[in-house]
Design a protein around this motif. Structure first.
Motif, PDB file in Angstrom:
ATOM      1  N   PRO A  13      -6.137   6.246   7.958  1.00 11.52           N
ATOM      2  CA  PRO A  13      -7.535   5.825   7.799  1.00 11.52           C
ATOM      3  C   PRO A  13      -7.728   4.313   7.920  1.00 11.52           C
ATOM      4  CG  PRO A  13      -6.983   7.435   6.131  1.00 11.52           C
ATOM      5  CD  PRO A  13      -5.702   7.094   6.829  1.00 11.52           C
ATOM      6  N   GLN A  27       3.489   5.765  -2.825  1.00 16.28           N
ATOM      7  CA  GLN A  27       4.719   6.444  -3.254  1.00 16.28           C
ATOM      8  C   GLN A  27       4.728   6.614  -4.768  1.00 16.28           C
ATOM      9  OE1 GLN A  27       7.852   3.963  -1.696  1.00 16.28           O
ATOM     10  NE2 GLN A  27       8.595   5.626  -0.419  1.00 16.28           N
ATOM     11  N   LEU A  28       4.391   5.519  -5.475  1.00 18.45           N
ATOM     12  CA  LEU A  28       4.393   5.576  -6.935  1.00 18.45           C
ATOM     13  C   LEU A  28       3.316   6.524  -7.444  1.00 18.45           C
ATOM     14  CD1 LEU A  28       4.963   1.839  -7.759  1.00 18.45           C
ATOM     15  CD2 LEU A  28       6.431   3.709  -8.445  1.00 18.45           C
ATOM     16  N   ASP A  29       2.205   6.600  -6.704  1.00 22.83           N
ATOM     17  CA  ASP A  29       1.143   7.519  -7.094  1.00 22.83           C
ATOM     18  C   ASP A  29       1.540   8.965  -6.842  1.00 22.83           C
ATOM     19  OD1 ASP A  29      -0.799   6.076  -8.307  1.00 22.83           O
ATOM     20  OD2 ASP A  29      -1.947   5.649  -6.516  1.00 22.83           O
ATOM     21  N   GLY A  30       2.658   9.168  -6.169  1.00 21.30           N
ATOM     22  CA  GLY A  30       3.163  10.524  -6.000  1.00 21.30           C
ATOM     23  C   GLY A  30       2.858  11.132  -4.651  1.00 21.30           C
ATOM     24  N   ALA A  31       2.384  10.330  -3.695  1.00 33.29           N
ATOM     25  CA  ALA A  31       2.084  10.875  -2.375  1.00 33.29           C
ATOM     26  C   ALA A  31       3.368  10.948  -1.554  1.00 33.29           C
ATOM     27  CB  ALA A  31       1.061  10.001  -1.664  1.00 33.29           C
ATOM     28  N   ARG A  49      -3.162   7.206 -14.916  1.00 31.28           N
ATOM     29  CA  ARG A  49      -2.176   8.280 -14.960  1.00 31.28           C
ATOM     30  C   ARG A  49      -1.468   8.369 -16.304  1.00 31.28           C
ATOM     31  NH1 ARG A  49       1.121   6.474 -10.491  1.00 31.28           N
ATOM     32  NH2 ARG A  49       2.705   7.058 -11.949  1.00 31.28           N
ATOM     33  N   PHE A  79      -6.609   8.706  -7.303  1.00 29.09           N
ATOM     34  CA  PHE A  79      -5.659   9.189  -6.281  1.00 29.09           C
ATOM     35  C   PHE A  79      -4.348   9.688  -6.889  1.00 29.09           C
ATOM     36  CE2 PHE A  79      -2.410   8.482  -2.958  1.00 29.09           C
ATOM     37  CZ  PHE A  79      -2.929   9.320  -1.990  1.00 29.09           C
ATOM     38  N   GLY A  80      -3.816   8.911  -7.828  1.00 31.42           N
ATOM     39  CA  GLY A  80      -2.558   9.323  -8.450  1.00 31.42           C
ATOM     40  C   GLY A  80      -2.678  10.650  -9.180  1.00 31.42           C
ATOM     41  N   ARG A 118      -6.095   1.753 -11.841  1.00 34.52           N
ATOM     42  CA  ARG A 118      -5.326   2.766 -11.125  1.00 34.52           C
ATOM     43  C   ARG A 118      -4.015   3.046 -11.857  1.00 34.52           C
ATOM     44  NH1 ARG A 118      -3.887   1.548  -5.021  1.00 34.52           N
ATOM     45  NH2 ARG A 118      -2.447   0.141  -6.056  1.00 34.52           N
ATOM     46  N   ILE A 140       5.935   6.257 -13.315  1.00 38.63           N
ATOM     47  CA  ILE A 140       5.773   4.817 -13.437  1.00 38.63           C
ATOM     48  C   ILE A 140       4.493   4.434 -12.713  1.00 38.63           C
ATOM     49  CG2 ILE A 140       6.630   2.730 -12.290  1.00 38.63           C
ATOM     50  CD1 ILE A 140       9.372   3.490 -13.077  1.00 38.63           C
ATOM     51  N   ASN A 200      -9.648   2.307   2.335  1.00 40.96           N
ATOM     52  CA  ASN A 200     -10.625   3.262   2.828  1.00 40.96           C
ATOM     53  C   ASN A 200     -11.200   4.138   1.720  1.00 40.96           C
ATOM     54  OD1 ASN A 200      -7.823   4.119   2.915  1.00 40.96           O
ATOM     55  ND2 ASN A 200      -8.668   6.116   3.415  1.00 40.96           N
ATOM     56  N   MET A 201     -10.777   3.906   0.487  1.00 40.17           N
ATOM     57  CA  MET A 201     -11.285   4.720  -0.620  1.00 40.17           C
ATOM     58  C   MET A 201     -12.152   3.867  -1.541  1.00 40.17           C
ATOM     59  SD  MET A 201      -7.993   6.852  -1.826  1.00 40.17           S
ATOM     60  CE  MET A 201      -6.795   7.487  -0.692  1.00 40.17           C
ATOM     61  N   ASN A 245      -9.739   5.427  -5.630  1.00 37.45           N
ATOM     62  CA  ASN A 245      -8.495   4.685  -5.848  1.00 37.45           C
ATOM     63  C   ASN A 245      -7.882   5.038  -7.198  1.00 37.45           C
ATOM     64  OD1 ASN A 245      -7.272   2.359  -4.163  1.00 37.45           O
ATOM     65  ND2 ASN A 245      -9.460   2.265  -3.709  1.00 37.45           N
ATOM     66  N   PRO A 262      10.511   7.544  -6.577  1.00 36.86           N
ATOM     67  CA  PRO A 262       9.512   6.825  -7.379  1.00 36.86           C
ATOM     68  C   PRO A 262       8.543   7.763  -8.087  1.00 36.86           C
ATOM     69  CG  PRO A 262       9.750   5.795  -5.237  1.00 36.86           C
ATOM     70  CD  PRO A 262      10.615   7.009  -5.217  1.00 36.86           C
ATOM     71  N   LYS A 263       8.108   8.826  -7.403  1.00 38.06           N
ATOM     72  CA  LYS A 263       7.055   9.640  -8.002  1.00 38.06           C
ATOM     73  C   LYS A 263       7.556  10.444  -9.197  1.00 38.06           C
ATOM     74  CE  LYS A 263       7.081  13.486  -4.630  1.00 38.06           C
ATOM     75  NZ  LYS A 263       8.304  14.128  -4.996  1.00 38.06           N
ATOM     76  N   GLU A 296      -4.896  12.968  -8.424  1.00 31.09           N
ATOM     77  CA  GLU A 296      -5.081  13.990  -7.395  1.00 31.09           C
ATOM     78  C   GLU A 296      -3.716  14.424  -6.850  1.00 31.09           C
ATOM     79  OE1 GLU A 296      -7.661  12.633  -4.248  1.00 31.09           O
ATOM     80  OE2 GLU A 296      -7.064  14.358  -3.032  1.00 31.09           O
ATOM     81  N   MET A 297      -2.834  13.465  -6.621  1.00 30.31           N
ATOM     82  CA  MET A 297      -1.510  13.780  -6.095  1.00 30.31           C
ATOM     83  C   MET A 297      -0.716  14.622  -7.093  1.00 30.31           C
ATOM     84  SD  MET A 297      -1.100  12.688  -3.084  1.00 30.31           S
ATOM     85  CE  MET A 297      -2.786  13.001  -2.687  1.00 30.31           C
ATOM     86  N   ARG A 298      -1.044  14.470  -8.376  1.00 34.63           N
ATOM     87  CA  ARG A 298      -0.359  15.247  -9.395  1.00 34.63           C
ATOM     88  C   ARG A 298      -1.117  16.509  -9.751  1.00 34.63           C
ATOM     89  NH1 ARG A 298       1.958  10.498  -9.666  1.00 34.63           N
ATOM     90  NH2 ARG A 298       4.061  10.360 -10.528  1.00 34.63           N
ATOM     91  N   LEU A 353      -4.876  -2.041  -3.146  1.00 33.37           N
ATOM     92  CA  LEU A 353      -5.891  -0.998  -3.286  1.00 33.37           C
ATOM     93  C   LEU A 353      -6.045  -0.306  -1.939  1.00 33.37           C
ATOM     94  CD1 LEU A 353      -8.543  -2.969  -5.326  1.00 33.37           C
ATOM     95  CD2 LEU A 353      -6.822  -1.402  -6.167  1.00 33.37           C
ATOM     96  N   TYR A 354      -6.273   1.016  -1.967  1.00 35.12           N
ATOM     97  CA  TYR A 354      -6.427   1.738  -0.711  1.00 35.12           C
ATOM     98  C   TYR A 354      -7.768   1.360  -0.090  1.00 35.12           C
ATOM     99  CZ  TYR A 354      -2.868   4.337  -3.231  1.00 35.12           C
ATOM    100  OH  TYR A 354      -1.761   4.673  -3.953  1.00 35.12           O
ATOM    101  N   LEU A 398       0.838  -1.202   0.000  1.00 32.92           N
ATOM    102  CA  LEU A 398       0.000   0.000   0.000  1.00 32.92           C
ATOM    103  C   LEU A 398       0.867   1.243   0.000  1.00 32.92           C
ATOM    104  CD1 LEU A 398      -2.920  -0.422   2.544  1.00 32.92           C
ATOM    105  CD2 LEU A 398      -3.029  -0.061   0.095  1.00 32.92           C
ATOM    106  N   ILE A 407      -3.714   7.331   3.534  1.00 34.69           N
ATOM    107  CA  ILE A 407      -3.761   5.885   3.307  1.00 34.69           C
ATOM    108  C   ILE A 407      -3.621   5.105   4.617  1.00 34.69           C
ATOM    109  CG2 ILE A 407      -2.787   3.980   1.975  1.00 34.69           C
ATOM    110  CD1 ILE A 407      -3.607   6.213   0.142  1.00 34.69           C
TER     111      ILE A 407
END
Lengths: 297, 380
Positions: free
Chosen positions: A212, A196-200, B150, B98-99, B146, B77, B89-90, B95, B72-73, B101-103, B86-87, A191, A209
Motif C-alpha cells: 500500500p 513483525q513485532l505486531d505479529g504480521a 497490545r 493492527f497488532g 500502538r 514485545i 496508509n492506515m 495503526n 519476534p511475534k 488484529e494480527m492476534r 507508523l503505517y 516499518l 504495509i
C-alpha cells in the motif's frame, strides 16, 4: 563613480533560449500541429491525399462499423489487460524476491532489465522464431520426444494475441521490477520491523504495509504500461504483422494500414484520434492526481 | 509484565564483535535504560531482545521463558521506534489496532482497546487521521499508543524522543515517566541522552564498545561510577577530572593538586602552597602513594565558600584563576584550569567572579572518586 550599465544582451543571456528554441518549435509543429491536423483530417473524406471536404463525424461512424477496427479494439482490451496485469504481478514479485538481500543482485537486476534496452522489433523477431511451430518451441519439444506436443498459438487466430502478450511481458516486466525495487528500497526498514513485532507474517506485511505504501509506484507503472499497450505497433509488425488475417491487429496497426497503405486517410485519422482519446483518458487522471499530490505534501 | 534476563549475549558480524558478552537481569516492572555513545551496541542489543536480530551466543529470557530463538511475534514485545514507524496508509486507529488484529482479537474488543489507549494518551481526536497529517509529538504519542494497545509483557523504546524538539522532549519524558508509574510495565529504553537516562530509569546500563561498563540505579551511577568512561558520560556538565598526587601527610593520605601559579597584576608570581584535599576511603589509595591519579569531582562539589560547610572534614578552600564565567540562571558555571585540565565549578549567581582574576572556591571531596590514570578504573 557611476558606471552606466546599459542593458546589453550578451550571448550568455540568449543561449538558453536559443538552445531550447528548436525543441519548442519541433514539439509545437510536429506534435501538437500534426495532432490538430489529424483531428481536422478525421472530419474530412480524405482518401489517398488530404482533402478538406468536411463530412462531420461520418468517418467515426464508418470506423465503428468496421470489423477490422472492432477486432483491433478487442485485441487492445485483451492484450492491454493481460500485459498490464501480468507485468505488474511479475514486476512486484520479482522486486520482492530481489529485495531479500541476495548475492549478485546487481547482475540479476541487469539481466531482468536488459530486455527493455532492445527495440520491440528485435523482441518481436526473436519471439517469432521461438514461437514458430515448425522451428521453435514446438519443434524442440517434439525433438525431445514429446511427439504429441503442439504449440501453435502464433498461427492460431484465437490465440495469437497471447503471443503478443508473452513477448511484451518479457520485454517490460523487468522495467516494472526496477520501478518497484526502487520503491521497496525507499520503504522504512523500521516499518517492517514494527509489523513483525505486531505479529504480521511476511505475506501480510507486504500486503498490508509495504505494497500500500507503494501506491504511487503502482500508478506510475500503470500509466507507463497503459501507454505502451495503446501505442504498440512495432511488436505486432515484427511478431505477427497483424496476422493470421487481421486477427492480431492493434489500433496502431489499423491506423497505419488505413492511412498509409490503403488510402483511407480520413478513416485512419479518426482511429488515431480515438487512440489519442484513450491515452488522454489515462493521462489526465494521472496528471491530476500527481499535481494534487504535490500540493498536499 | 515480565522479568528480563540477558545471559552472556554475544553478537558478531564476521570478525567484528558488536556485543561482547552482555549480562543484564531486570525485575518485572523495572525501567531499564541502555545508554552509551553511538556505536556502543545498544541498538543491536535492543534488536536482539526484540528478536529482530539473532544473537551469536548466549540466552535471552523473558518471564523465565527462553526466547533466544523465538520469532519476534512470539515474544509478546512492543517497540517504539525512533522514526515512529507508523503505517503510512492506515489511520491512527488502524495503526493502534493492527497488532490486535494480527492476534485475531475480535473487532469490538479492538475498538474498546483503541478507545482506552487513545484516552490514556489524549489522542482521541486524532483517531481518523493519517500519520502524515500529524505533528512530531502526535506521531510519538500514536507510536506509544500502538505499543500500549497490545499490553505486551515487555516494552522496548528505541531513542523515542530524539526526533522531537527540546521542549517537547522534556514534556514527553515526563509523560513517559508518568505512564510507567501508572502502568508499572517492564521497559527497556535505549538513548544516548544521559539526562533522559538519569530522569527515567530505575536502573541504567552504561554501554561502550559492546560491553556493559556499569549497571546500577541512576544515583549509584552518578555517585559511584565504575570507571572514567561512566564518570565522564553521566552528568552535565561532566565530572571534573583533576590530576592529583597521592601523598602521605602525617598519618592520613591526601591528594595534592598540581600547583597553580596564580598571576594577578597586583601580586606577581605568588606561589601558593599546593592545595591538599582529604579523600574519603583514603586507605584504598595506599598502593598509589607518590603516584599521580585522576581525582573525579562533580562541578557541584566545587562551589563558592559555603559557611555552613566550613570546617567540615572534607571541605578545603583554595584560590583559582577564573577563565570563563557562564551564568545559567539557577547557578553560574565558572571554568578554571588545574594542571592541564579544565575544571567546572558550580557557583551561586550572586558570587562575585571576575574573569582573569582569582577567586576563592570550596572543594568538597566527601563524594570524590579517584581513577587510575592509565587504565581509567576506579581506585577506591
Amino acid at each position: 563613480m557611476i558606471t552606466k550599465n546599459a542593458p546589453r544582451f550578451t550571448l550568455a543571456d540568449w543561449l538558453p533560449k536559443l538552445v531550447m528554441a528548436p525543441t519548442v518549435v519541433v514539439t509545437l509543429v510536429c506534435m501538437y500541429g500534426y495532432m490538430i491536423w489529424t483531428g481536422v483530417l478525421s472530419l474530412t473524406n480524405s482518401r489517398m491525399l488530404p482533402s478538406y471536404d468536411f463530412v462531420g463525424l461520418s468517418q467515426y461512424e464508418r470506423l465503428f462499423n468496421n470489423d477490422r477496427w472492432l477486432v483491433a479494439l478487442a485485441n487492445l482490451g485483451l492484450f492491454g489487460g493481460l500485459f498490464i496485469g501480468i507485468c505488474l504481478c511479475l514486476g512486484v514479485i520479482l522486486a520482492i524476491f530481489l529485495d531479500q538481500k541476495i548475492r549478485n543482485e546487481g547482475a540479476i537486476r541487469t539481466i531482468y532489465l536488459y530486455p527493455m534496452a532492445i527495440s520491440f522489433i528485435v523482441t518481436g523477431t526473436a519471439w517469432k522464431w521461438l514461437l514458430n511451430p515448425t522451428n521453435g518451441l514446438e519443434k524442440m519439444m517434439i525433438d525431445l520426444g514429446f511427439e504429441q506436443f503442439t504449440f501453435d498459438w502464433l498461427v492460431n487466430p484465437d490465440k495469437v494475441v497471447y503471443c503478443l502478450v508473452i513477448a511484451a511481458v518479457w520485454q517490460a516486466s523487468g522495467f516494472i521490477m526496477a520501478l518497484f525495487l526502487a520503491g521497496l528500497r525507499g520503504v522504512d526498514g523500521d516499518l517492517i520491523k514494527a509489523a513483525q513485532l505486531d505479529g504480521a507474517g511476511t505475506f501480510t506485511t507486504y500486503r498490508r504495509i509495504v505494497l500500500p505504501s507503494l501506491k504511487p509506484v503502482f500508478f506510475s507503472a500503470l500509466v507507463i504500461l497503459a501507454h505502451i499497450a495503446i501505442k504498440s505497433f512495432d511488436l505486432v509488425a515484427a511478431l505477427t504483422n497483424g496476422g493470421p488475417g487481421y486477427s492480431s491487429d492493434l489500433p496502431a496497426n489499423f491506423m497505419y494500414a488505413h492511412t498509409f497503405t490503403r488510402s483511407q486517410i480520413g478513416l485512419g485519422s479518426a482511429s488515431a484520434i480515438v487512440m489519442l482519446g484513450c491515452v488522454l483518458a489515462i493521462l489526465i487522471p494521472y496528471l491530476y492526481s500527481e499535481l494534487r499530490g504535490q500540493r498536499h505534501d | 509484565m515480565a522479568s528480563l534476563v540477558i545471559d552472556n549475549v554475544k553478537k558478531r558480524y564476521g570478525n567484528t564483535s558488536v556485543l561482547k558478552g552482555i549480562d543484564i537481569a531486570i525485575e518485572a516492572g523495572e525501567f531499564l535504560i541502555l545508554v552509551g555513545p553511538s556505536g556502543c551496541g545498544k541498538s543491536t542489543l535492543m534488536n536482539a531482545i526484540a528478536g529482530l536480530e539473532d544473537v551469536t551466543e548466549g540466552r535471552i529470557l523473558i518471564d523465565d521463558q527462553d526466547v533466544t530463538f523465538s520469532s519476534p511475534k512470539d515474544r509478546d514485545i512492543a517497540m517504539v521506534f525512533q522514526s515512529y514507524a507508523l503505517y503510512p496508509n492506515m489511520t491512527v486507529a488502524e495503526n493502534i489496532a493492527f497488532g490486535l488484529e494480527m492476534r485475531k482479537v475480535p473487532k469490538t474488543e479492538r475498538e474498546q482497546e483503541v478507545q482506552r489507549v487513545a484516552e490514556l494518551l489524549q489522542i482521541s481526536h486524532l483517531l481518523n487521521r493519517k500519520p502524515s497529517q500529524l505533528s512530531g509529538g502526535q506521531r510519538q504519542r500514536v507510536a506509544m499508543g500502538r505499543a500500549l494497545a497490545r499490553r505486551p509483557q515487555l516494552y522496548l523504546f528505541d531513542e523515542p524522543l530524539s526526533n522531537l524538539d527540546a521542549k517537547l522532549r522534556v514534556e514527553m519524558r515526563t509523560e513517559i515517566k508518568k505512564l510507567h508509574q501508572k502502568l508499572k510495565t517492564t521497559i527497556v529504553y535505549v538513548t544516548h541522552d544521559q539526562i533522559e537516562a538519569m530522569t527515567l530509569a530505575d536502573r541504567i546500563a552504561v554501554m561502550k564498545d559492546g560491553e556493559v561498563q556499569q549497571l546500577g540505579t541512576p544515583q549509584e551511577i552518578y555517585d559511584n561510577p565504575a570507571n572514567l568512561f561512566v564518570a565522564g558520560f553521566m552528568g552535565s556538565p561532566a565530572m571534573n577530572f583533576i590530576p592529583a598526587k597521592v601523598i602521605e601527610s602525617g598519618n592520613t593520605i591526601m591528594l595534592e593538586l598540581t600547583t597553580n601559579t596564580i598571576e594577578t597584576p597586583t601580586t606577581i608570581n605568588t606561589i601558593e602552597t599546593p592545595t591538599r584535599l582529604p579523600f574519603p576511603n583514603a586507605e584504598s589509595l595506599q598502593s598509589h602513594i607518590g603516584k599521580e591519579v585522576l581525582l573525579g569531582l562533580r562541578p557541584e562539589m566545587i562551589t563558592e565558600p559555603q559557611p555552613h560547610k566550613a570546617g567540615l572534614e572534607f571541605t578545603v578552600n583554595s584560590h583559582v584563576n577564573v577563565d570563563v564565567v557562564e551564568p545559567m540562571g539557577a547557578d553560574t558555571m565558572m571554568i578554571t584550569r588545574i594542571g592541564n585540565n579544565e575544571v567546572n565549578c558550580r557557583c551561586h549567581p550572586s558570587y562575585n567572579m571576575v574573569v582573569g582574576a582569582t577567586c576563592e572556591v570550596m572543594f568538597d571531596t566527601s563524594k570524590a572518586v579517584a581513577f587510575d590514570i592509565e587504565s581509567g578504573q576506579r581506585l577506591d
